[in-house]
Design an enzyme around this catalytic site. Structure first.
Site, PDB file in Angstrom:
ATOM      1  N   THR A 193     -50.401 -29.797  87.016  1.00 44.28           N
ATOM      2  CA  THR A 193     -49.343 -28.812  87.179  1.00 44.28           C
ATOM      3  C   THR A 193     -48.629 -28.980  88.512  1.00 44.28           C
ATOM      4  OG1 THR A 193     -50.670 -27.283  85.869  1.00 44.28           O
ATOM      5  CG2 THR A 193     -48.820 -26.348  87.052  1.00 44.28           C
ATOM      6  N   GLU A 194     -49.361 -29.344  89.540  1.00 44.87           N
ATOM      7  CA  GLU A 194     -48.765 -29.474  90.863  1.00 44.87           C
ATOM      8  C   GLU A 194     -47.837 -30.681  90.983  1.00 44.87           C
ATOM      9  OE1 GLU A 194     -48.669 -27.662  93.534  1.00 44.87           O
ATOM     10  OE2 GLU A 194     -49.930 -26.057  92.754  1.00 44.87           O
ATOM     11  N   SER A 195     -48.300 -31.848  90.591  1.00 43.83           N
ATOM     12  CA  SER A 195     -47.521 -33.067  90.882  1.00 43.83           C
ATOM     13  C   SER A 195     -47.464 -34.059  89.737  1.00 43.83           C
ATOM     14  CB  SER A 195     -48.136 -33.779  92.085  1.00 43.83           C
ATOM     15  OG  SER A 195     -49.391 -34.362  91.723  1.00 43.83           O
ATOM     16  N   TYR A 280     -46.900 -20.898  85.997  1.00 46.09           N
ATOM     17  CA  TYR A 280     -47.977 -21.742  86.519  1.00 46.09           C
ATOM     18  C   TYR A 280     -49.336 -21.260  86.010  1.00 46.09           C
ATOM     19  CZ  TYR A 280     -50.587 -24.219  90.255  1.00 46.09           C
ATOM     20  OH  TYR A 280     -51.447 -25.019  90.961  1.00 46.09           O
TER      21      TYR A 280
END
Length: 319
Positions: A193-195, A280
């Site tokens: 999810t972050e990168s 998120y």
């Protein structure tokens, strides 16, 4: 029963979050950026769901790998959990025809109904063969008990269809997670999810690397080389471990804290009403299929909001 080939499509698993009533103009402007980042996070999970569905097709038909219907069904199921409509249809077809699974019109009917609701025309036509929808749900789609450590989940199955570079980073995330007493599934959910597992990623807010550490968080967890994949992942996992302890194993609150900061979670006494943060958290919970995680209470004292938030969570079962 025959089955045709259909173009892959994704869908909004939990939908966009409503913005807080009475937001000021500056908050609304920030939410535009938040919505864009939330959409990007959603795209990561949709892409991952397609990876799993494509891998399932290969195992179902023996395309480049040994034919393993049971493994194909498990992959279809995980992809369906993430919202892939083709996986819903394909798993329903396997149940309807008893291919690699015990034949069940009830399970097939549920899966066809899910896919049809999302606009899958062939699934809608197949419903006439499986009878009325009776609400039966295959065991693989049932969320596991909170106490179970990701039963039946395989990190390798999720990693197998990735590009070589992403595989290397994903395996590093999974391998390091045990050192921080974090479920490999949760660690991978955060990193994706972050990168999307990009060690060189930089956000408009100067978040860096695989785990998108802002400079303050990097310094807080002794990350001196934020673009070194291993050092960055270790810093992100250390922060996630702290958040799990601080929010006493509540995955939703820990994920919200990772995205928006623990102070924002405390200010709103739960997941903040930011479009980015709510999207998120939705992605992480959809991936995890459970709300609770083990934690080490010795790491930090609990957040002062925990008793009230846990009471609401237990009563409502939601965010």
């Amino acid at each position: 029963m025959g089955r045709g080939l259909h173009a892959s499509r994704s869908f909004h698993l939990l939908g966009g979050a409503l913005l807080a009533a009475g937001s000021c103009a500056s908050l609304a402007a920030a939410d535009v950026h938040s919505a864009e980042k939330g959409a990007a996070a959603e795209a990561v999970f949709a892409e991952h769901a397609r990876y799993l569905a494509d891998l399932a097709v290969a195992y179902e038909h023996g395309e480049g790998v040994a034919r393993e219907p049971a493994r194909a069904a498990a992959l279809y199921c995980e992809s369906a959990r993430l919202g892939n409509v083709e996986a819903m249809y394909s798993l329903g077809w396997m149940y309807a025809n008893g291919r690699g699974l015990g034949r069940s019109d009830a399970y097939a009917g549920t899966l066809f109904a899910m896919a049809a609701f999302l606009g899958h025309a062939q699934a809608d036509r197949m419903r006439r063969y499986t009878g009325e929808y009776v609400g039966a749900v295959p065991a693989c789609l049932q969320p596991p008990p909170d106490t179970a450590p990701d039963p039946g989940w395989s990190a390798e199955a999720h990693i197998a269809a990735m590009s070589a570079q992403r595989k290397q980073v994903a395996r590093l995330v999974v391998d390091l997670s045990s050192e921080y007493a974090i479920s490999p599934k949760l660690a991978l959910a955060i990193a994706l999810t972050e990168s999307n597992l990009d060690a060189a990623a930089v956000s408009p807010k100067s978040a860096m690397g695989v785990m998108q550490l802002i400079p303050e968080t990097a310094a807080r967890f002794n990350v001196r080389k934020p673009f070194d994949a291993e050092e960055n992942i270790r810093g992100g996992l250390a922060y996630l471990r702290w958040l799990l302890a601080y929010f006493r194993g509540d995955i939703a609150l820990a994920a919200a804290g990772y995205n928006a900061g623990e102070r924002a979670v405390e200010r709103y006494r739960g997941v903040p009403p930011y479009a980015e943060t709510q999207a998120y958290v939705a992605r992480v919970l959809a991936f995890m299929q459970r709300r609770r995680h083990a934690y080490d209470s010795r790491i930090t004292e609990p957040s002062p909001i925990i008793p009230g938030v846990q009471h609401v969570s237990e009563r409502e079962g939601g965010l």
